[in-house]
Design a protein around this motif. Structure first.
Motif, PDB file in Angstrom:
ATOM      1  N   SER A  84      58.700  73.106  51.599  1.00 44.10           N
ATOM      2  CA  SER A  84      59.744  72.514  51.745  1.00 44.10           C
ATOM      3  C   SER A  84      59.965  71.984  53.159  1.00 44.10           C
ATOM      4  CB  SER A  84      60.890  73.247  51.388  1.00 44.10           C
ATOM      5  OG  SER A  84      61.107  74.375  52.083  1.00 44.10           O
ATOM      6  N   LEU A  85      60.556  70.955  53.367  1.00 49.72           N
ATOM      7  CA  LEU A  85      60.770  70.205  54.749  1.00 49.72           C
ATOM      8  C   LEU A  85      62.212  70.450  54.989  1.00 49.72           C
ATOM      9  CD1 LEU A  85      59.851  68.523  57.171  1.00 49.72           C
ATOM     10  CD2 LEU A  85      60.372  66.674  55.933  1.00 49.72           C
ATOM     11  N   PHE A  86      62.707  70.981  56.034  1.00 48.92           N
ATOM     12  CA  PHE A  86      64.101  71.665  56.453  1.00 48.92           C
ATOM     13  C   PHE A  86      64.386  70.683  57.693  1.00 48.92           C
ATOM     14  CE2 PHE A  86      67.314  74.904  55.450  1.00 48.92           C
ATOM     15  CZ  PHE A  86      68.223  74.051  56.343  1.00 48.92           C
ATOM     16  N   LEU A  87      65.131  69.615  57.494  1.00 53.17           N
ATOM     17  CA  LEU A  87      65.470  68.768  58.579  1.00 53.17           C
ATOM     18  C   LEU A  87      67.000  69.281  59.261  1.00 53.17           C
ATOM     19  CD1 LEU A  87      64.314  65.475  56.959  1.00 53.17           C
ATOM     20  CD2 LEU A  87      63.264  66.907  58.702  1.00 53.17           C
ATOM     21  N   CYS A  88      66.986  69.826  60.124  1.00 54.25           N
ATOM     22  CA  CYS A  88      68.043  70.589  60.830  1.00 54.25           C
ATOM     23  C   CYS A  88      69.008  69.588  61.673  1.00 54.25           C
ATOM     24  CB  CYS A  88      67.721  71.808  61.181  1.00 54.25           C
ATOM     25  SG  CYS A  88      69.227  72.917  61.860  1.00 54.25           S
ATOM     26  N   SER A  89      69.995  69.277  61.562  1.00 49.60           N
ATOM     27  CA  SER A  89      70.937  68.558  62.762  1.00 49.60           C
ATOM     28  C   SER A  89      71.840  69.528  63.497  1.00 49.60           C
ATOM     29  CB  SER A  89      71.387  67.577  62.094  1.00 49.60           C
ATOM     30  OG  SER A  89      72.372  67.624  61.343  1.00 49.60           O
ATOM     31  N   ALA A 116      62.259  70.973  61.301  1.00 51.66           N
ATOM     32  CA  ALA A 116      62.138  69.753  62.219  1.00 51.66           C
ATOM     33  C   ALA A 116      63.723  69.502  62.634  1.00 51.66           C
ATOM     34  CB  ALA A 116      61.487  68.590  61.569  1.00 51.66           C
ATOM     35  N   ALA A 117      63.863  69.545  64.061  1.00 58.17           N
ATOM     36  CA  ALA A 117      65.280  69.341  64.408  1.00 58.17           C
ATOM     37  C   ALA A 117      65.287  67.542  64.377  1.00 58.17           C
ATOM     38  CB  ALA A 117      65.265  69.842  65.903  1.00 58.17           C
ATOM     39  N   VAL A 118      66.516  67.291  63.926  1.00 56.61           N
ATOM     40  CA  VAL A 118      66.986  65.819  63.793  1.00 56.61           C
ATOM     41  C   VAL A 118      68.289  65.666  64.853  1.00 56.61           C
ATOM     42  CG1 VAL A 118      67.562  63.914  62.361  1.00 56.61           C
ATOM     43  CG2 VAL A 118      66.359  66.095  61.475  1.00 56.61           C
ATOM     44  N   HIS A 119      68.371  64.795  65.698  1.00 52.54           N
ATOM     45  CA  HIS A 119      69.140  64.450  66.450  1.00 52.54           C
ATOM     46  C   HIS A 119      70.244  63.218  66.359  1.00 52.54           C
ATOM     47  CE1 HIS A 119      67.479  67.908  68.734  1.00 52.54           C
ATOM     48  NE2 HIS A 119      66.409  67.323  68.840  1.00 52.54           N
ATOM     49  N   SER A 120      69.610  62.400  65.574  1.00 55.43           N
ATOM     50  CA  SER A 120      70.189  60.898  65.480  1.00 55.43           C
ATOM     51  C   SER A 120      69.736  60.276  64.298  1.00 55.43           C
ATOM     52  CB  SER A 120      69.855  59.936  66.688  1.00 55.43           C
ATOM     53  OG  SER A 120      68.590  59.652  66.612  1.00 55.43           O
ATOM     54  N   PRO A 121      70.331  59.265  63.535  1.00 54.81           N
ATOM     55  CA  PRO A 121      69.966  58.792  62.372  1.00 54.81           C
ATOM     56  C   PRO A 121      68.532  57.932  62.598  1.00 54.81           C
ATOM     57  CG  PRO A 121      72.405  58.076  62.997  1.00 54.81           C
ATOM     58  CD  PRO A 121      71.776  58.802  63.960  1.00 54.81           C
ATOM     59  N   SER A 122      68.352  57.326  63.978  1.00 53.21           N
ATOM     60  CA  SER A 122      67.100  57.051  63.788  1.00 53.21           C
ATOM     61  C   SER A 122      65.987  57.887  63.919  1.00 53.21           C
ATOM     62  CB  SER A 122      67.146  56.035  65.218  1.00 53.21           C
ATOM     63  OG  SER A 122      67.549  56.835  66.293  1.00 53.21           O
ATOM     64  N   SER A 154      72.738  68.672  58.525  1.00 57.12           N
ATOM     65  CA  SER A 154      73.805  68.197  57.752  1.00 57.12           C
ATOM     66  C   SER A 154      73.935  66.641  58.014  1.00 57.12           C
ATOM     67  CB  SER A 154      74.965  68.728  57.409  1.00 57.12           C
ATOM     68  OG  SER A 154      75.776  68.108  58.429  1.00 57.12           O
ATOM     69  N   ILE A 155      74.097  65.894  57.037  1.00 56.66           N
ATOM     70  CA  ILE A 155      74.168  64.164  57.471  1.00 56.66           C
ATOM     71  C   ILE A 155      75.375  63.889  58.270  1.00 56.66           C
ATOM     72  CG2 ILE A 155      75.337  64.005  55.353  1.00 56.66           C
ATOM     73  CD1 ILE A 155      73.017  61.629  56.804  1.00 56.66           C
ATOM     74  N   ALA A 156      76.363  64.648  57.999  1.00 55.85           N
ATOM     75  CA  ALA A 156      77.595  64.080  59.037  1.00 55.85           C
ATOM     76  C   ALA A 156      77.577  64.393  60.328  1.00 55.85           C
ATOM     77  CB  ALA A 156      78.878  65.135  58.349  1.00 55.85           C
ATOM     78  N   SER A 157      76.789  65.500  60.585  1.00 54.35           N
ATOM     79  CA  SER A 157      76.528  65.880  61.926  1.00 54.35           C
ATOM     80  C   SER A 157      75.588  64.722  62.891  1.00 54.35           C
ATOM     81  CB  SER A 157      75.533  67.027  62.220  1.00 54.35           C
ATOM     82  OG  SER A 157      76.082  67.985  61.538  1.00 54.35           O
ATOM     83  N   LEU A 158      74.953  64.194  62.052  1.00 51.95           N
ATOM     84  CA  LEU A 158      74.405  62.729  62.756  1.00 51.95           C
ATOM     85  C   LEU A 158      75.236  61.735  63.098  1.00 51.95           C
ATOM     86  CD1 LEU A 158      70.980  62.587  60.653  1.00 51.95           C
ATOM     87  CD2 LEU A 158      71.336  63.940  62.695  1.00 51.95           C
ATOM     88  N   PHE A 159      76.597  61.642  62.473  1.00 53.76           N
ATOM     89  CA  PHE A 159      77.335  60.599  62.752  1.00 53.76           C
ATOM     90  C   PHE A 159      78.481  61.051  63.482  1.00 53.76           C
ATOM     91  CE2 PHE A 159      74.547  59.088  59.353  1.00 53.76           C
ATOM     92  CZ  PHE A 159      74.212  57.842  59.625  1.00 53.76           C
ATOM     93  N   ARG A 160      78.484  62.123  64.115  1.00 51.22           N
ATOM     94  CA  ARG A 160      79.794  62.841  64.987  1.00 51.22           C
ATOM     95  C   ARG A 160      79.851  61.775  66.087  1.00 51.22           C
ATOM     96  NH1 ARG A 160      78.088  69.013  65.037  1.00 51.22           N
ATOM     97  NH2 ARG A 160      79.132  69.518  63.195  1.00 51.22           N
TER      98      ARG A 160
END
Length: 284
Positions: A84-89, A116-122, A154-160
């Motif tokens: 599993s790939l867990f993308l964590c924002s 993997a940490a995710v910090h932005s939509p890009s 979560s997806i919402a965290s990327l658009f705060r």
């Protein structure tokens, strides 16, 4: 003489169409990932479907992350063992909780959870492109099991930040929604992945939008990011919680808000030290 027109039943005329026609491209018997609980699997008619994007929406502490951690550990135990790939924002990643959920007899399950940490939509789009490369070239992947479960929390965290209510920003945000959704659906369909995205909620001031509104912690809430994002997912599960003012204990429910293959229905569940489990009505 013309042959008579074929008869159609009232049921076939009223049968609802899928929320998303892309699901018609999926095999009729797409594999499903168990949630690790017979009651929750029954709610979802066997589990979360592959070749599809499932959203889990709910307020903080409703159980979204707990459920994703459980799914990540179940991937290697599925009929088609996978990583599993867990993308964590929402950093930091809850590693301690993941270790507590892993059975003591199977510590190796942790080796198949890639984080993997995710910090932005890009940033997210870049990571999904890298995941696509590994899925398309399994022989070059350093992981013993192929990735078949993708979790974004979560997806919402990327658009705060970086977006306001101006028409230009709303248009740019919607464009990013569709790019992210297209990439997730491409991975899901092409590689038969189970894709799960969590979403936060916002208060509903007035009005009611049907299944996309629920009562949680004494207030009326709706999934964040609006209608534009709602059209980007195939299935929406809504998690709610109510805290008893006397005992302080919380009652949680999972509701199928919409899905092309499921009716609208609800199941109560609890979060225990060893995971997330459904509750029979007689057990309340």
């Amino acid at each position: 003489m013309r042959p008579p027109a074929p008869k159609t039943s009232a049921y076939s005329q009223q049968e609802p169409r899928p929320e998303n026609l892309l699901l018609l491209l999926a095999p009729p018997r797409a594999a499903k990932l168990s949630l690790g609980c017979p009651l929750l699997d029954r709610l979802l008619s066997g589990g979360l479907p592959a070749a599809s994007v499932t959203e889990i929406a709910g307020e903080s502490a409703a159980g979204k992350t707990q459920l994703c951690l459980q799914l990540a550990l179940l991937a290697p135990l599925s009929p088609h063992p996978s990583s599993s790939l867990f993308l964590c924002s929402d950093v930091p990643f809850p590693l301690r909780r993941l270790r507590l959920l892993a059975p003591k007899s199977r510590p190796d399950l942790l080796d198949h959870v890639l984080v993997a940490a995710v910090h932005s939509p890009s940033d997210l789009l870049s990571l999904l492109s890298r995941a696509q490369y590994h899925l398309s070239h399994p022989s070059r992947s350093p992981h013993p099991l192929p990735i078949r479960v993708i979790l974004l929390d979560s997806i919402a965290s990327l658009f705060r930040a970086d977006f306001d209510a101006s028409p230009a920003d709303l248009k740019r945000r919607s464009g990013l929604f569709f790019k992210i959704s297209a990439k997730l659906k491409e991975l899901a369909h092409r590689h038969q992945c189970v894709v799960v995205v969590t979403n936060q909620v916002v208060d509903v001031v007035e009005g009611n939008t049907g299944n996309n509104v629920a009562w949680s912690s004494g207030r009326q809430v709706s999934p964040a990011l609006g209608l534009a994002w709602a059209n980007c997912v195939n299935t929406r599960l809504f998690l709610t919680r109510e805290v008893d003012s006397n005992s302080g204990s919380a009652r949680r429910h999972m509701k199928v808000a919409f899905a092309p293959h499921l009716p609208v229905r609800t199941c109560e569940f609890v979060i225990r030290r060893d995971g997330v489990f459904g509750v029979e009505p007689a057990q309340r």
